[in-house]
Enzyme design. Structure first.
Site, mmCIF file in Angstrom:
data_model
loop_
_atom_site.group_PDB
_atom_site.id
_atom_site.type_symbol
_atom_site.label_atom_id
_atom_site.label_comp_id
_atom_site.label_asym_id
_atom_site.label_seq_id
_atom_site.Cartn_x
_atom_site.Cartn_y
_atom_site.Cartn_z
ATOM 1 N N ASP A 102 0.821 -1.218 0.000
ATOM 2 C CA ASP A 102 0.000 0.000 0.000
ATOM 3 C C ASP A 102 0.853 1.265 0.000
ATOM 4 O O ASP A 102 0.350 2.360 -0.269
ATOM 5 C CB ASP A 102 -0.941 -0.002 1.219
ATOM 6 C CG ASP A 102 -0.175 -0.218 2.509
ATOM 7 O OD1 ASP A 102 0.520 0.699 2.963
ATOM 8 O OD2 ASP A 102 -0.250 -1.339 3.063
ATOM 9 N N ASP A 145 6.347 -5.579 6.742
ATOM 10 C CA ASP A 145 5.005 -4.992 6.807
ATOM 11 C C ASP A 145 4.023 -5.995 6.221
ATOM 12 O O ASP A 145 3.415 -5.775 5.179
ATOM 13 C CB ASP A 145 4.998 -3.675 6.017
ATOM 14 C CG ASP A 145 3.704 -2.924 6.200
ATOM 15 O OD1 ASP A 145 2.923 -3.286 7.102
ATOM 16 O OD2 ASP A 145 3.456 -1.978 5.432
ATOM 17 N N SER A 146 3.902 -7.116 6.915
ATOM 18 C CA SER A 146 3.111 -8.223 6.390
ATOM 19 C C SER A 146 1.690 -8.170 6.923
ATOM 20 O O SER A 146 1.368 -7.365 7.783
ATOM 21 C CB SER A 146 3.734 -9.525 6.866
ATOM 22 O OG SER A 146 3.669 -9.559 8.268
#
Ligand code: AG3
Length: 284
Positions: free
Chosen positions: A96, A164-165
């Site tokens: 994102d 950032d999973s």
């Protein structure tokens, strides 16, 4: 008394994420902006009156317009204020763009974003354009690949790696395993730091405990910290700061101006843990 039809309509007009079998969060739909299945997961973007646009992957809230800064600032800035001079940065996941946006506030040389799902990038470029201008920055490299395969193969070394999973299910599952962190350690420079999101201290304590046990065998400093994230399970979220040489509470630099959440008082406070989490991390 509500009819079956009314109940069905109520469900269709809201999005729910279950946090346990019997609790969760709901968002009334102002609009459904996107719903599709990629090769990896279901991708949805909804619009909610209060939170604005919300991204969900496989039904799990990833970010919202209104509260993204809590999570992204707290994922990124603790490592940056405690490392002497991070130049080469890696982000695993984070398609994102929110983490990258925070990273690029710092004077770094290079950042590489490794996202498995090109469709997440495309959808976010369309519906969260304010998070992703970071991809146009000439310090940024985008690699579409499986994060665990990338770190197994790369011969590059990084000063800071952010994981950032999503939760430990679906395409993110392997990013929560010991094997991944062993390989990750080999990609870190001597003063390197890895920071990973670690789940909800309230709902995911077992997975936090499991992580703590194997991480302590791999890194000298395993320091959990927390932050509120209003849209995530339990409203409070855990991160883990990993390093052999760097200690998070030895602050080296001031944060950039213009942040909405992070400051040095928050940094100090975030590493102070409630008793039920306290004995998990090796604290410095
Ligand atoms: N990554 C962490 C999302 C975890 C949310 N879990 C959940 N809702 N059950 C977020 C990616 C944002 N860049």
């Amino acid at each position: 008394m509500s009819t079956k039809k009314e109940n069905r309509e109520a469900v269709l007009s809201e999005e729910r994420e279950y946090h346990s079998q019997s609790s969760g969060i709901f968002f009334k739909l102002k609009r459904l902006l996107h719903r599709d299945r990629s090769d990896y997961q279901k991708i949805e973007v909804i619009e909610n009156e209060y939170f604005g646009r919300i991204l969900l992957l496989d039904g799990l809230v990833q970010t919202s317009e209104r509260d993204e800064f809590f999570y992204h600032e707290m994922l990124v800035h603790p490592a940056f204020v405690s490392h002497p001079s991070p130049q080469n940065i890696l982000v695993i996941g984070g398609g994102d763009g929110g983490a990258l946006k925070e990273i690029l506030r710092w004077p770094i040389k290079h950042s590489c974003l490794v996202e498995i799902d090109q469709q997440v990038i495309d959808v976010c470029q369309e519906y969260f354009p304010w998070l992703l201008p970071s991809l146009e920055d000439d310090r940024t490299e985008l690699v579409i690949a499986d994060g665990s395969e990338f770190i197994a193969k790369t011969d590059k070394k990084f000063d800071v790696v952010f994981i950032d999973s999503s939760d430990p299910a679906g395409p993110s599952a392997c990013l929560h395993e010991r094997d991944f962190y062993e390989k990750l350690k080999r990609c870190l420079n001597p003063e390197g730091i890895a920071v990973s999101q670690a789940g909800s201290p309230f709902y995911h304590l077992d997975s936090i405990k499991k992580k703590d046990a194997f991480l302590k065998k791999l890194f000298k400093n395993v320091c959990f910290y927390t932050s509120p994230v209003p849209t995530y399970p339990g409203g409070s979220w855990c991160f883990v700061f990993l390093s052999d040489e760097v200690q998070p509470l030895k602050i080296k630099r001031n944060p950039p101006r213009g942040l909405k959440y992070f400051n040095l008082d928050i940094h100090q406070a975030a590493f102070s843990l409630p008793n039920f989490l306290k004995n998990l991390g090796s604290h410095v």
